[in-house]
Scaffold this motif. Sequence first.
Motif, PDB file in Angstrom:
ATOM      1  N   VAL A  65     -45.598 -81.101-118.746  1.00 14.27           N
ATOM      2  CA  VAL A  65     -45.992 -79.915-117.980  1.00 14.27           C
ATOM      3  C   VAL A  65     -45.422 -80.014-116.572  1.00 14.27           C
ATOM      4  N   TRP A  66     -45.593 -81.166-115.927  1.00 13.72           N
ATOM      5  CA  TRP A  66     -45.105 -81.340-114.553  1.00 13.72           C
ATOM      6  C   TRP A  66     -43.581 -81.272-114.488  1.00 13.72           C
ATOM      7  N   LYS A  67     -42.905 -81.830-115.471  1.00 11.82           N
ATOM      8  CA  LYS A  67     -41.441 -81.761-115.487  1.00 11.82           C
ATOM      9  C   LYS A  67     -40.967 -80.316-115.613  1.00 11.82           C
ATOM     10  N   GLU A  68     -41.668 -79.506-116.407  1.00 14.71           N
ATOM     11  CA  GLU A  68     -41.308 -78.097-116.548  1.00 14.71           C
ATOM     12  C   GLU A  68     -41.576 -77.330-115.250  1.00 14.71           C
ATOM     13  N   LEU A  69     -42.707 -77.599-114.614  1.00 12.71           N
ATOM     14  CA  LEU A  69     -42.998 -76.949-113.334  1.00 12.71           C
ATOM     15  C   LEU A  69     -41.881 -77.241-112.342  1.00 12.71           C
ATOM     16  N   TYR A  70     -41.503 -78.511-112.256  1.00 14.10           N
ATOM     17  CA  TYR A  70     -40.449 -78.912-111.319  1.00 14.10           C
ATOM     18  C   TYR A  70     -39.108 -78.272-111.687  1.00 14.10           C
ATOM     19  N   ARG A  71     -38.817 -78.205-112.964  1.00 11.46           N
ATOM     20  CA  ARG A  71     -37.540 -77.629-113.419  1.00 11.46           C
ATOM     21  C   ARG A  71     -37.373 -76.190-112.932  1.00 11.46           C
ATOM     22  N   VAL A  72     -38.431 -75.377-113.036  1.00 11.13           N
ATOM     23  CA  VAL A  72     -38.295 -73.960-112.690  1.00 11.13           C
ATOM     24  C   VAL A  72     -38.424 -73.690-111.194  1.00 11.13           C
ATOM     25  N   MET A  73     -38.983 -74.650-110.437  1.00 16.43           N
ATOM     26  CA  MET A  73     -39.191 -74.452-109.001  1.00 16.43           C
ATOM     27  C   MET A  73     -37.887 -74.590-108.224  1.00 16.43           C
ATOM     28  N   LYS A  74     -37.714 -73.711-107.222  1.00 18.88           N
ATOM     29  CA  LYS A  74     -36.610 -73.845-106.269  1.00 18.88           C
ATOM     30  C   LYS A  74     -36.949 -74.973-105.290  1.00 18.88           C
ATOM     31  N   ASP A  75     -35.947 -75.395-104.527  1.00 19.09           N
ATOM     32  CA  ASP A  75     -36.204 -76.339-103.436  1.00 19.09           C
ATOM     33  C   ASP A  75     -37.194 -75.701-102.459  1.00 19.09           C
ATOM     34  N   GLN A  76     -38.217 -76.439-102.089  1.00 24.66           N
ATOM     35  CA  GLN A  76     -39.277 -76.024-101.168  1.00 24.66           C
ATOM     36  C   GLN A  76     -40.237 -74.989-101.783  1.00 24.66           C
ATOM     37  N   ALA A  77     -40.105 -74.729-103.069  1.00 21.03           N
ATOM     38  CA  ALA A  77     -41.076 -73.856-103.734  1.00 21.03           C
ATOM     39  C   ALA A  77     -42.457 -74.495-103.642  1.00 21.03           C
ATOM     40  N   VAL A  78     -43.459 -73.653-103.577  1.00 24.60           N
ATOM     41  CA  VAL A  78     -44.840 -74.099-103.389  1.00 24.60           C
ATOM     42  C   VAL A  78     -45.605 -73.945-104.695  1.00 24.60           C
ATOM     43  N   ILE A  79     -46.454 -74.915-104.964  1.00 25.01           N
ATOM     44  CA  ILE A  79     -47.393 -74.813-106.075  1.00 25.01           C
ATOM     45  C   ILE A  79     -48.795 -74.896-105.492  1.00 25.01           C
ATOM     46  N   LYS A  80     -49.607 -73.886-105.798  1.00 27.26           N
ATOM     47  CA  LYS A  80     -50.982 -73.803-105.306  1.00 27.26           C
ATOM     48  C   LYS A  80     -51.907 -74.031-106.489  1.00 27.26           C
ATOM     49  N   ILE A  81     -52.639 -75.123-106.407  1.00 28.90           N
ATOM     50  CA  ILE A  81     -53.497 -75.553-107.515  1.00 28.90           C
ATOM     51  C   ILE A  81     -54.955 -75.451-107.073  1.00 28.90           C
ATOM     52  N   ILE A  82     -55.761 -74.798-107.881  1.00 36.14           N
ATOM     53  CA  ILE A  82     -57.213 -74.775-107.658  1.00 36.14           C
ATOM     54  C   ILE A  82     -57.842 -75.355-108.909  1.00 36.14           C
ATOM     55  N   VAL A  83     -58.653 -76.391-108.721  1.00 32.07           N
ATOM     56  CA  VAL A  83     -59.296 -77.082-109.846  1.00 32.07           C
ATOM     57  C   VAL A  83     -60.743 -77.397-109.499  1.00 32.07           C
ATOM     58  N   PRO A  84     -61.580 -77.594-110.525  1.00 29.23           N
ATOM     59  CA  PRO A  84     -62.940 -78.038-110.231  1.00 29.23           C
ATOM     60  C   PRO A  84     -62.915 -79.470-109.695  1.00 29.23           C
ATOM     61  N   HIS A  85     -63.835 -79.763-108.802  1.00 29.99           N
ATOM     62  CA  HIS A  85     -63.918 -81.139-108.311  1.00 29.99           C
ATOM     63  C   HIS A  85     -64.438 -82.027-109.442  1.00 29.99           C
ATOM     64  N   TRP A  86     -63.816 -83.164-109.601  1.00 25.64           N
ATOM     65  CA  TRP A  86     -64.115 -84.081-110.703  1.00 25.64           C
ATOM     66  C   TRP A  86     -65.524 -84.684-110.631  1.00 25.64           C
ATOM     67  N   GLU A  87     -66.199 -84.583-109.493  1.00 25.99           N
ATOM     68  CA  GLU A  87     -67.566 -85.099-109.364  1.00 25.99           C
ATOM     69  C   GLU A  87     -68.604 -83.986-109.392  1.00 25.99           C
ATOM     70  N   HIS A  88     -68.192 -82.783-109.782  1.00 29.77           N
ATOM     71  CA  HIS A  88     -69.155 -81.679-109.883  1.00 29.77           C
ATOM     72  C   HIS A  88     -69.504 -81.456-111.350  1.00 29.77           C
ATOM     73  N   GLU A  89     -70.749 -81.119-111.604  1.00 34.06           N
ATOM     74  CA  GLU A  89     -71.205 -80.953-112.985  1.00 34.06           C
ATOM     75  C   GLU A  89     -70.424 -79.878-113.732  1.00 34.06           C
TER      76      GLU A  89
END
Length: 191
Positions: A65-89
Motif C-alpha cells: 500500500v505504501w509503495k503504491e502511495l509513493y509511486r503515484v505521489m509527485k515530489d513534495q506531494a502531501v499525504i494527510k492521514i486521520i486515524v483513531p488513536h491506538w489507545e482509544h477504545e
Amino acid sequence: MKLNLGCGYNHEEGYVNVDQDELCKPDIVADLEKPLPFEDNSVDEILMQHILEHLGQDTKTYFSVWKELYRVMKDQAVIKIIVPHWEHENFHHDPTHVRKVTPVGVDMFNQERNKQVIASGGSETTLGLQLGIDIEVYEVGYDFMPWFQNIIRGKPQHFAELEMKKYNNACYQLQINARAHKPARGVQWKS
C-alpha cells in the motif's frame, strides 16, 4: 490531482473520491490493497480519513500500500492521514481495524530518519531504505477528549504528548501529515 482514498460516503469537493464499495458512489471504484489506477508521479495530495487502519492486515500488503502511495505521489506531494488513536477504545471496538498507525510508524518510511538510525547504531527498522520510498512526517495533530483538554489546557504540545501516555481514551484521533521526497534521499536496498 488530489485523491480522497477510502472515501466511503464522505466525498470531498475538489478530490477524486476513491472507494472499493460501489454503494458509496465514488468517482472511481478501486481496492486500495491492489495497484492504484493512477499514473506514476501524478498526485499532488492524498487524503486518507479513517482508512489506513483498515489496510494491510499482513505486513507485506501494508508495505505494498505504501509503495503504491509513493509511486503515484509527485515530489513534495502531501499525504494527510486521520486515524483513531491506538489507545482509544474506538480503535479496539471496530473488528475491521487491523493495524495501529502512529506518527513514528509512518516516519519510518523517511530515508533521512533511516540514515540517522544507521549512523547512531539504532535498532529501528529502516523501512524507507528497504522499500525504496521516502515519505517524511512533518506535522502531527491530536484530537483530545474534553476531560483531557482540561488537564492540558495552556500547556505546550510536548506536555500533552507525555501526559497522554498516562491515560487510555485521552485522544480519540490524530492527524499525520507527511510529504514525499522524489528522488528518494538515500540509497535504496535491492530486495
